[in-house]
Design an enzyme around this catalytic site. Structure first.
Site, PDB file in Angstrom:
ATOM      1  N   CYS A 189       6.197   5.486   6.657  1.00  0.00           N
ATOM      2  CA  CYS A 189       4.805   5.105   6.866  1.00  0.00           C
ATOM      3  C   CYS A 189       4.580   3.598   6.871  1.00  0.00           C
ATOM      4  O   CYS A 189       3.675   3.110   7.543  1.00  0.00           O
ATOM      5  CB  CYS A 189       3.896   5.774   5.836  1.00  0.00           C
ATOM      6  SG  CYS A 189       4.356   5.585   4.117  1.00  0.00           S
ATOM      7  N   ASP A 230      -6.249  -5.719   5.322  1.00  0.00           N
ATOM      8  CA  ASP A 230      -6.219  -7.070   4.760  1.00  0.00           C
ATOM      9  C   ASP A 230      -5.795  -8.090   5.811  1.00  0.00           C
ATOM     10  O   ASP A 230      -4.756  -7.953   6.439  1.00  0.00           O
ATOM     11  CB  ASP A 230      -5.260  -7.117   3.570  1.00  0.00           C
ATOM     12  CG  ASP A 230      -5.635  -6.108   2.496  1.00  0.00           C
ATOM     13  OD1 ASP A 230      -6.826  -6.050   2.143  1.00  0.00           O
ATOM     14  OD2 ASP A 230      -4.756  -5.374   2.027  1.00  0.00           O
ATOM     15  N   ASP A 283      -5.761  -2.775  10.848  1.00  0.00           N
ATOM     16  CA  ASP A 283      -5.165  -3.203   9.600  1.00  0.00           C
ATOM     17  C   ASP A 283      -6.331  -3.601   8.693  1.00  0.00           C
ATOM     18  O   ASP A 283      -7.387  -4.010   9.178  1.00  0.00           O
ATOM     19  CB  ASP A 283      -4.253  -4.403   9.878  1.00  0.00           C
ATOM     20  CG  ASP A 283      -3.746  -5.050   8.615  1.00  0.00           C
ATOM     21  OD1 ASP A 283      -3.149  -4.348   7.784  1.00  0.00           O
ATOM     22  OD2 ASP A 283      -3.954  -6.269   8.458  1.00  0.00           O
ATOM     23  N   SER A 311       1.711  -2.300  -0.781  1.00  0.00           N
ATOM     24  CA  SER A 311       2.917  -2.313  -1.614  1.00  0.00           C
ATOM     25  C   SER A 311       2.631  -2.692  -3.057  1.00  0.00           C
ATOM     26  O   SER A 311       3.474  -2.480  -3.931  1.00  0.00           O
ATOM     27  CB  SER A 311       3.963  -3.263  -1.028  1.00  0.00           C
ATOM     28  OG  SER A 311       3.534  -4.606  -1.137  1.00  0.00           O
TER      29      SER A 311
END
EC number: 3.1.3.-
Length: 170
Positions: A96, A11, A9, A54
Site C-alpha cells: 500500500c 500532507d 495526497d 509512517s
C-alpha cells in the site's frame, strides 16, 4: 478525457505538512484546496485521499490521532468518497505504501472506478509513481520539498491545486 475520480495526497498537497501530525488543530489547508475540491464535486468528479502515514509504524503518532486529523481535513474541505491510509514504514514491504499502487487500487475499488479513469494529485514523486504503477494519470504540484529532478520527470505539473483541477477538467 475527464476522469471519474481524483485522488489526493494529504500532507503537502491538501494541507500543509507538519511531519507526523496527530493534532487536528494544526490542520491548515493549502490555498485553493477547498475551492478546487468544490469545483470537482460540482462537476460530479469523485474525490478521495491516499496518504502514507509512517508515523504510525514509527510510533510517533497513533492511528486514532491520524484519524482525528483526517476528520478535521474533511470538516474543513468537505467529504471524500474514500480515505486510504498506509500505516507502514518505508522498509515494511507492504503493497500500500506509495509508490506501490495498493492504495490507488483500493480507493478506485471503493469508488467503483477503474484506475485508468482516475488522476492522482500529489507533491512528490512517490505520488506520481503510485499513479503510474496503478495505471492512473498524475499531476505533480511541487512544494518546497519537491526535488527539481522530480519536477523534470513528472508527466504533468501544476503550480497549485486550482491549476491542477483546471487541467483535470479540461
Amino acid at each position: 478525457m475527464r476522469p471519474s475520480a481524483v485522488l489526493f495526497d494529504r500532507d503537502g498537497t491538501l494541507i500543509k505538512d507538519y511531519p507526523y501530525n496527530g493534532d487536528p488543530v494544526r490542520v491548515e489547508p493549502f490555498p485553493h484546496a477547498a475551492e478546487a475540491l468544490a469545483r470537482l464535486r460540482a462537476e460530479g468528479v469523485l474525490t478521495g485521499v491516499v496518504t502514507n502515514q509512517s508515523g504510525i509504524a514509527r510510533k510517533l503518532v497513533g492511528k486514532s490521532q491520524v484519524e482525528r486529523v483526517n476528520a478535521r481535513v474533511e470538516q474543513m474541505l468537505g467529504p471524500f468518497g474514500t480515505w486510504q491510509m498506509c500505516p507502514h514504514g518505508p522498509d515494511d514491504g507492504c503493497v500500500c505504501r506509495k509508490p506501490a499502487p495498493g492504495m490507488i487500487f483500493a480507493a478506485c475499488a471503493q469508488l467503483g472506478v477503474d484506475p485508468s479513469d482516475a488522476v492522482v494529485i500529489g507533491d512528490i514523486e512517490s505520488d506520481v509513481l503510485a499513479a503510474h504503477n496503478a495505471g492512473a494519470r498524475s499531476i505533480l504540484v511541487p512544494t518546497a520539498v519537491t526535488l527539481a529532478a522530480e519536477v523534470r520527470r513528472a508527466p504533468v505539473t501544476a503550480p497549485d491545486l486550482r491549476a491542477a483541477v483546471e487541467w483535470v477538467l479540461s
